[in-house]
Design a protein around this motif. Structure first.
Motif, PDB file in Angstrom:
ATOM      1  N   ARG A  88       1.465   4.414   9.691  1.00 51.10           N
ATOM      2  CA  ARG A  88       0.889   5.562   8.985  1.00 51.10           C
ATOM      3  C   ARG A  88       1.742   5.862   7.764  1.00 51.10           C
ATOM      4  NH1 ARG A  88       0.294  11.422  10.397  1.00 51.10           N
ATOM      5  NH2 ARG A  88      -1.854  12.008   9.936  1.00 51.10           N
ATOM      6  N   ALA A  89       1.100   6.270   6.659  1.00 52.33           N
ATOM      7  CA  ALA A  89       1.862   6.512   5.432  1.00 52.33           C
ATOM      8  C   ALA A  89       1.127   7.477   4.524  1.00 52.33           C
ATOM      9  CB  ALA A  89       2.106   5.195   4.685  1.00 52.33           C
ATOM     10  N   HIS A  90       1.895   8.148   3.665  1.00 56.02           N
ATOM     11  CA  HIS A  90       1.322   8.825   2.511  1.00 56.02           C
ATOM     12  C   HIS A  90       0.935   7.740   1.505  1.00 56.02           C
ATOM     13  CE1 HIS A  90       3.009  12.614   4.017  1.00 56.02           C
ATOM     14  NE2 HIS A  90       4.185  12.014   4.114  1.00 56.02           N
ATOM     15  N   VAL A  91      -0.179   7.921   0.817  1.00 52.54           N
ATOM     16  CA  VAL A  91      -0.627   6.908  -0.141  1.00 52.54           C
ATOM     17  C   VAL A  91      -0.960   7.580  -1.467  1.00 52.54           C
ATOM     18  CG1 VAL A  91      -2.341   5.142  -0.664  1.00 52.54           C
ATOM     19  CG2 VAL A  91      -1.517   5.402   1.675  1.00 52.54           C
ATOM     20  N   LEU A  92      -0.336   7.085  -2.534  1.00 48.87           N
ATOM     21  CA  LEU A  92      -0.599   7.558  -3.890  1.00 48.87           C
ATOM     22  C   LEU A  92      -1.160   6.391  -4.695  1.00 48.87           C
ATOM     23  CD1 LEU A  92       1.878   9.543  -6.183  1.00 48.87           C
ATOM     24  CD2 LEU A  92       0.319   7.820  -7.058  1.00 48.87           C
ATOM     25  N   GLY A  93      -2.383   6.556  -5.202  1.00 44.07           N
ATOM     26  CA  GLY A  93      -2.998   5.533  -6.029  1.00 44.07           C
ATOM     27  C   GLY A  93      -3.225   6.043  -7.432  1.00 44.07           C
ATOM     28  N   HIS A  94      -2.789   5.280  -8.418  1.00 44.78           N
ATOM     29  CA  HIS A  94      -2.941   5.665  -9.818  1.00 44.78           C
ATOM     30  C   HIS A  94      -4.042   4.841 -10.469  1.00 44.78           C
ATOM     31  CE1 HIS A  94      -1.999   5.510 -14.179  1.00 44.78           C
ATOM     32  NE2 HIS A  94      -1.693   6.785 -14.000  1.00 44.78           N
ATOM     33  N   SER A  95      -4.980   5.512 -11.159  1.00 41.14           N
ATOM     34  CA  SER A  95      -6.050   4.845 -11.900  1.00 41.14           C
ATOM     35  C   SER A  95      -6.914   4.015 -10.942  1.00 41.14           C
ATOM     36  CB  SER A  95      -5.435   3.998 -13.018  1.00 41.14           C
ATOM     37  OG  SER A  95      -6.399   3.615 -13.959  1.00 41.14           O
ATOM     38  N   LEU A  96      -7.061   2.712 -11.179  1.00 35.75           N
ATOM     39  CA  LEU A  96      -7.782   1.873 -10.223  1.00 35.75           C
ATOM     40  C   LEU A  96      -7.141   1.972  -8.842  1.00 35.75           C
ATOM     41  CD1 LEU A  96      -9.996  -0.347  -9.758  1.00 35.75           C
ATOM     42  CD2 LEU A  96      -8.178  -2.023 -10.176  1.00 35.75           C
ATOM     43  N   GLY A  97      -5.832   2.182  -8.819  1.00 34.49           N
ATOM     44  CA  GLY A  97      -5.145   2.374  -7.547  1.00 34.49           C
ATOM     45  C   GLY A  97      -5.663   3.575  -6.772  1.00 34.49           C
ATOM     46  N   GLY A  98      -6.212   4.576  -7.492  1.00 35.43           N
ATOM     47  CA  GLY A  98      -6.836   5.700  -6.806  1.00 35.43           C
ATOM     48  C   GLY A  98      -8.065   5.267  -6.035  1.00 35.43           C
ATOM     49  N   GLY A  99      -8.841   4.352  -6.621  1.00 31.81           N
ATOM     50  CA  GLY A  99      -9.985   3.798  -5.905  1.00 31.81           C
ATOM     51  C   GLY A  99      -9.541   3.005  -4.692  1.00 31.81           C
ATOM     52  N   ILE A 100      -8.466   2.234  -4.846  1.00 32.63           N
ATOM     53  CA  ILE A 100      -7.930   1.466  -3.713  1.00 32.63           C
ATOM     54  C   ILE A 100      -7.479   2.411  -2.603  1.00 32.63           C
ATOM     55  CG2 ILE A 100      -6.092  -0.113  -3.010  1.00 32.63           C
ATOM     56  CD1 ILE A 100      -6.180  -1.213  -5.925  1.00 32.63           C
ATOM     57  N   ALA A 101      -6.751   3.476  -2.970  1.00 29.75           N
ATOM     58  CA  ALA A 101      -6.288   4.451  -1.983  1.00 29.75           C
ATOM     59  C   ALA A 101      -7.465   5.131  -1.293  1.00 29.75           C
ATOM     60  CB  ALA A 101      -5.395   5.489  -2.661  1.00 29.75           C
ATOM     61  N   LEU A 102      -8.499   5.482  -2.068  1.00 33.87           N
ATOM     62  CA  LEU A 102      -9.689   6.103  -1.489  1.00 33.87           C
ATOM     63  C   LEU A 102     -10.309   5.204  -0.427  1.00 33.87           C
ATOM     64  CD1 LEU A 102     -12.107   8.119  -1.404  1.00 33.87           C
ATOM     65  CD2 LEU A 102     -13.086   6.805  -3.299  1.00 33.87           C
ATOM     66  N   PHE A 103     -10.445   3.923  -0.748  1.00 32.59           N
ATOM     67  CA  PHE A 103     -11.105   3.027   0.204  1.00 32.59           C
ATOM     68  C   PHE A 103     -10.215   2.708   1.395  1.00 32.59           C
ATOM     69  CE2 PHE A 103     -14.342   2.934  -2.844  1.00 32.59           C
ATOM     70  CZ  PHE A 103     -15.477   2.429  -2.216  1.00 32.59           C
ATOM     71  N   MET A 104      -8.910   2.764   1.229  1.00 34.56           N
ATOM     72  CA  MET A 104      -8.037   2.691   2.400  1.00 34.56           C
ATOM     73  C   MET A 104      -8.325   3.854   3.339  1.00 34.56           C
ATOM     74  SD  MET A 104      -4.426   1.710   0.532  1.00 34.56           S
ATOM     75  CE  MET A 104      -3.432   1.740   2.035  1.00 34.56           C
ATOM     76  N   ALA A 105      -8.473   5.053   2.757  1.00 29.10           N
ATOM     77  CA  ALA A 105      -8.732   6.243   3.562  1.00 29.10           C
ATOM     78  C   ALA A 105     -10.113   6.195   4.206  1.00 29.10           C
ATOM     79  CB  ALA A 105      -8.592   7.494   2.702  1.00 29.10           C
TER      80      ALA A 105
END
Length: 268
Positions: A88-105
């Motif tokens: 389990r982790a906190h996840v910070l995604g920047h720009s396209l990384g935000g989309g990656i973080a969203l889909f992880m969630a």
């Protein structure tokens, strides 16, 4: 060189602040790699075990020349967690990384302790696309490489960054040329999110974890209206605008950015 096998590729990663019990994973956007967090890793690692890594197609990770998708890159990041034994982790995604973080969630919400979407788009029909000059740079990588990189840095930061912070501007230029990413692979990154604007991936998801939405006041790449629209759909989310900064607010205003991120995560 630390690497982990995930799905069909190998990802390069770094870990900072290993003694801390809580993990924070930082995910880059288009064309960026682990060095993009140079003004953030050390301060954040004073409080968290910070994991940075290179997405497929850039830096020291594998670079298959195939179409990329956010789904694919989210699976990569979750596979990295598996390979490192991170439950389990906190996840910070920047720009396209935000989309990656969203889909992880969306895929494995139980593994995301909190979600920070930074300088990202609204993944759905309410998206507000980048400004014309930002879109031009994202889609056309022809021309003189040095001028392309300089113009990209100018668009990604608030006006005047080049003179306000010449050291930071030079670092952005050097970092881009050291990223080991060809123009074609840059386009693979920039095109990875194109399939995610028809269906609404924000409105049909209620995040069970705390959410922070962070955006620079003058962001041309992911205009603040995107984060505003996400905040309307997720009223429990905290929404913060970094004044006087652009798309790369974490580089332009590192002290303020690191403080906001740390305070949010420690409040959970």
């Amino acid at each position: 060189m630390p690497k982990v096998k995930t799905n069909d590729i190998t990802l390069y990663y770094e870990i900072h602040g290993e003694d801390h019990p809580e993990t924070l994973i930082l995910i880059n956007g288009v064309g960026q790699w682990h060095e993009a967090w140079w003004r953030n890793v050390r301060p954040l690692a004073e409080h968290f075990r910070v994991v940075t890594f290179d997405n497929r197609g850039v830096g020291d990770s594998d670079k298959p020349d195939i179409p990329y998708t956010i789904d694919m890159m989210a699976d990569d990041a979750l596979g990295l967690m598996d390979g490192l034994g991170i439950e389990r982790a906190h996840v910070l995604g920047h720009s396209l990384g935000g989309g990656i973080a969203l889909f992880m969630a969306r895929k494995q919400p139980q593994r995301i302790q909190s979600l920070i979407l930074a300088s990202t788009l609204y993944w759905g029909p309410q998206v507000v696309m980048p400004s014309p000059r930002a879109m031009q740079l994202l889609q056309d990588r022809s021309g003189d490489p040095l001028e392309l990189v300089k113009n990209g840095a100018r668009v990604a930061a608030a006006e005047g960054f080049e003179t306000r912070d010449p050291e930071g501007f030079r670092k952005l230029i050097d970092m881009r040329f050291n990223s080991q990413q060809t123009p074609n692979l840059y386009l693979r990154h920039s095109q990875a999110g194109l399939a995610y604007f028809a269906a609404d991936y924000i409105a049909d998801f209620v995040p069970p974890m705390p959410v922070l939405l962070l955006v620079g006041e003058h962001d041309e790449v992911a205009p603040p209206a995107n984060s505003e629209a996400i905040a309307l759909q997720w009223p429990h989310a905290k929404f913060v605008v970094i004044e006087g900064a652009g798309h790369l607010f974490n580089i332009e205003k590192p002290e303020e950015s690191n403080r906001i991120i740390t305070e949010f995560l420690q409040s959970q």
